[in-house]
Design a protein around this motif. Structure first.
Motif, PDB file in Angstrom:
ATOM      1  N   VAL A   1       0.866  -1.185   0.000  1.00  0.00           N
ATOM      2  CA  VAL A   1       0.000   0.000   0.000  1.00  0.00           C
ATOM      3  C   VAL A   1       0.904   1.237   0.000  1.00  0.00           C
ATOM      4  N   ILE A   2       0.847   1.999  -1.075  1.00  0.00           N
ATOM      5  CA  ILE A   2       1.745   3.144  -1.231  1.00  0.00           C
ATOM      6  C   ILE A   2       0.926   4.413  -1.479  1.00  0.00           C
ATOM      7  N   GLY A   3       1.288   5.484  -0.800  1.00  0.00           N
ATOM      8  CA  GLY A   3       0.643   6.770  -1.024  1.00  0.00           C
ATOM      9  C   GLY A   3       1.357   7.560  -2.108  1.00  0.00           C
ATOM     10  N   ASN A   4       0.568   8.227  -2.933  1.00  0.00           N
ATOM     11  CA  ASN A   4       1.157   9.051  -3.989  1.00  0.00           C
ATOM     12  C   ASN A   4       0.188  10.167  -4.348  1.00  0.00           C
ATOM     13  N   GLY A   5       0.720  11.353  -4.567  1.00  0.00           N
ATOM     14  CA  GLY A   5      -0.156  12.478  -4.874  1.00  0.00           C
ATOM     15  C   GLY A   5      -0.363  12.729  -6.341  1.00  0.00           C
ATOM     16  N   SER A   6       0.702  12.678  -7.125  1.00  0.00           N
ATOM     17  CA  SER A   6       0.600  13.205  -8.490  1.00  0.00           C
ATOM     18  C   SER A   6       1.146  12.281  -9.561  1.00  0.00           C
ATOM     19  N   GLY A   7       1.424  11.031  -9.248  1.00  0.00           N
ATOM     20  CA  GLY A   7       1.876  10.092 -10.272  1.00  0.00           C
ATOM     21  C   GLY A   7       3.146  10.549 -10.956  1.00  0.00           C
ATOM     22  N   GLY A   8       3.270  10.179 -12.227  1.00  0.00           N
ATOM     23  CA  GLY A   8       4.501  10.473 -12.959  1.00  0.00           C
ATOM     24  C   GLY A   8       4.427  11.812 -13.653  1.00  0.00           C
ATOM     25  N   ASN A   9       4.251  12.866 -12.897  1.00  0.00           N
ATOM     26  CA  ASN A   9       4.091  14.163 -13.587  1.00  0.00           C
ATOM     27  C   ASN A   9       5.372  14.607 -14.291  1.00  0.00           C
ATOM     28  N   VAL A  10       6.515  14.027 -13.892  1.00  0.00           N
ATOM     29  CA  VAL A  10       7.774  14.355 -14.583  1.00  0.00           C
ATOM     30  C   VAL A  10       7.748  13.755 -15.999  1.00  0.00           C
ATOM     31  N   SER A  11       7.327  12.478 -16.097  1.00  0.00           N
ATOM     32  CA  SER A  11       7.214  11.833 -17.409  1.00  0.00           C
ATOM     33  C   SER A  11       6.135  12.499 -18.257  1.00  0.00           C
ATOM     34  N   LEU A  12       5.004  12.752 -17.630  1.00  0.00           N
ATOM     35  CA  LEU A  12       3.882  13.336 -18.373  1.00  0.00           C
ATOM     36  C   LEU A  12       4.255  14.679 -18.981  1.00  0.00           C
ATOM     37  N   GLU A  13       5.031  15.450 -18.223  1.00  0.00           N
ATOM     38  CA  GLU A  13       5.419  16.768 -18.703  1.00  0.00           C
ATOM     39  C   GLU A  13       6.211  16.650 -20.005  1.00  0.00           C
ATOM     40  N   ALA A  14       7.130  15.671 -20.054  1.00  0.00           N
ATOM     41  CA  ALA A  14       7.944  15.462 -21.252  1.00  0.00           C
ATOM     42  C   ALA A  14       7.063  15.022 -22.426  1.00  0.00           C
ATOM     43  N   GLU A  15       6.141  14.107 -22.164  1.00  0.00           N
ATOM     44  CA  GLU A  15       5.298  13.604 -23.251  1.00  0.00           C
ATOM     45  C   GLU A  15       4.324  14.681 -23.724  1.00  0.00           C
ATOM     46  N   TYR A  16       3.876  15.490 -22.783  1.00  0.00           N
ATOM     47  CA  TYR A  16       2.940  16.547 -23.153  1.00  0.00           C
ATOM     48  C   TYR A  16       3.596  17.532 -24.116  1.00  0.00           C
ATOM     49  N   GLY A  17       4.913  17.734 -23.968  1.00  0.00           N
ATOM     50  CA  GLY A  17       5.637  18.609 -24.885  1.00  0.00           C
ATOM     51  C   GLY A  17       5.542  18.104 -26.318  1.00  0.00           C
TER      52      GLY A  17
END
Lengths: 407, 89
Positions: free
Chosen positions: A102-118
């Protein structure tokens, strides 16, 4: 120890204060803030953060694994491996069906998403990685731990923003009490030092804008505080049913005795100034642990360094305790690791009980005159502690309070 | 078998997909290299991005294709791209 108690038998930490439990503890006790200018955030109104010192996921995990996962999963895997080894467990031989994650996480892979969104913005659709989704969905962190360690029991991710890591520990504790598993690898992980996170949080007025003095920017309970500082990291605890830990002769580092979870029902981002939700969470956690306020010798505060949180938290602790025990705020040193924060601070609370030593709160030069707390500052303070609280509160109004007892 | 294309592909396999360099041989199939369909797709996207090639994704999913055949296939695509560029001139 009661039958419903859960044992903490292993810890793993990857934080801006250090890679590993020993390095993090040393860094926190030294009391030196880690916030510094972050080249990734260059040009933004808030261009500093608390980042990991020299984390090398390829060296830790091998490229075979790192090519397909985001930083938040890498940090969690490294911390989980440390915690499992610390617990004296061997994933090669355990009954994986009885091991949950059981792991807590707030925002997922927003670092990866940012690159792909570019790439999407530039209309380079065919260049978008087929791993975009598996890398960035928050639940992948628990799934990858299951793959890595053959932990085949209940497997999930909790999302209560800044309280996610504490919520994960409480949820894991409930699974153990229900006898759904014998062991849970529980905690939180977050890689949030991205441009979108910095810009978004600063637009919301939540971040310190002390760009001339990053090291002095995270200053919980100080009169000159002006917001929190983004951090990144992972904290993992191996939680075990007490009788399971006893049967295998495990070293119990602390007892996880109480959990209280409530909602403010007040405002999306601001804490309830009357502190009703937090008060109820503390009461519930104490009742769950069968303890009274007089049994609590230390509070690891949420202490974000925002004007409103620290004021509200200070008031609630006064109301609940009358004369609160010594308090510390680890975010002064490692920043706010969002979904990992509650788990990192829970691990630090376990270490605090084990060492009978409270790490200091950095940057507290003049206590806010409206906050009446005994905050440990400058140097670590030896203190006799039987039990301690670890507080976590979230954007969204979720509150999670954990009670640990010294082993 | 060692051409510039082959060596470039070995680098992509080891650097981007974490395949152990000692296992990358011309007669190794994608299955031998433990490249699942997701890994093969990722490789395709990397090569499209770096070389400007377009792959038939179903082709990349063929697990029995050897690395040598794949390298030859990439070379063919590169040659076609070069001649197309010449035609355009």
């Amino acid at each position: 120890m009661s039958a419903s108690d859960v044992a903490v038998t292993g810890l793993g930490l990857v934080t801006p204060a250090g890679l590993g439990v020993a390095a993090t503890w040393e860094g926190l006790c030294a009391g030196v803030p880690t916030a510094e200018t972050d080249p990734k955030l260059s040009g933004l109104p808030v261009d500093f953060s608390c980042r990991l010192p020299g984390f090398d996921p390829v060296a830790e995990l091998g490229r075979r694994l790192t090519w397909r996962i985001d930083l938040f999963t890498e940090m969690a895997l490294v911390a989980a491996r440390e915690a499992v080894a610390d617990a004296g467990l061997d994933p090669g031989t355990w009954d994986g069906a009885r091991v949950g994650v059981v792991i807590g996480n707030g925002s997922g892979g927003n670092v990866s998403l940012e690159a792909e969104y570019g790439k999407l913005r530039d209309n380079r659709i065919s260049a978008i990685s087929p791993l975009t989704i598996p890398r960035s969905v928050p639940n992948m962190v628990a799934g990858e731990i299951a793959i890595d360690m053959q932990a085949l029991g209940p497997n999930l991710v909790t999302a209560t923003a800044c309280a996610s890591g504490a919520t994960a520990l409480g949820t894991a504790r409930d699974l153990l009490r229900l006898n759904a598993c014998d062991i849970v690898i529980a905690g939180g992980s977050e890689s949030v030092c991205s441009r979108i996170a910095s810009a978004g949080f600063s637009q919301a007025g939540a971040l310190s804008s002390r760009t001339h003095d990053p090291a002095g920017s995270s200053r919980p309970f100080d009169a000159e505080r002006d917001g929190f500082v983004l951090g990144e990291g992972a904290g993992i605890l191996v939680l075990e049913r007490a009788e399971h830990a006893r049967a295998r002769g495990a070293r119990v580092q602390a007892h996880f005795s109480g959990y209280g979870a409530t909602a403010d029902g007040h405002h999306p981002t601001a804490p309830d100034p009357a502190g009703g939700g937090v008060r109820r969470a503390i009461s519930a956690a104490l009742a769950d642990a069968g303890l009274g306020v007089a049994d609590i010798d230390h509070v690891n505060a949420h202490g974000t360094s925002t004007e409103k949180n620290d004021l509200a938290e200070g008031r609630v602790l006064r109301t609940v305790f009358g004369s609160p025990p010594p308090v510390t705020a680890n975010k002064s040193i490692i920043g706010h690791c969002i979904g990992a924060a509650g788990a990192i601070e829970a691990a630090v609370t376990v270490l605090t009980l084990r060492h009978q030593l409270i790490p200091p709160t950095a940057n507290l030069h003049r206590l806010d005159p409206e906050i009446d707390l005994d905050v440990v500052t400058k140097t670590a303070r030896p203190h006799r502690m039987r039990a301690a609280l670890s507080n976590s509160f979230a954007f969204g109004g979720q509150n999670a309070v954990l009670v640990f007892k010294a082993a | 078998m060692s051409t510039a294309t082959y060596d470039m592909l070995v680098t992509k396999m080891t650097e981007n997909l974490g395949v152990d360099a000692s296992r990358v041989r011309p007669d190794a199939t994608f299955a031998d290299l433990e490249l699942d369909s997701l890994a093969a797709l990722e490789l395709g996207v990397i090569l499209e991005e770096d070389l400007g090639l377009t792959f038939d994704l179903d082709e990349l999913r063929r697990e029995e294709m050897t690395f040598g055949q794949f390298s030859a296939h990439v070379e063919r695509l590169l040659a076609e791209k070069r001649s197309a560029a010449v035609d355009a001139v």
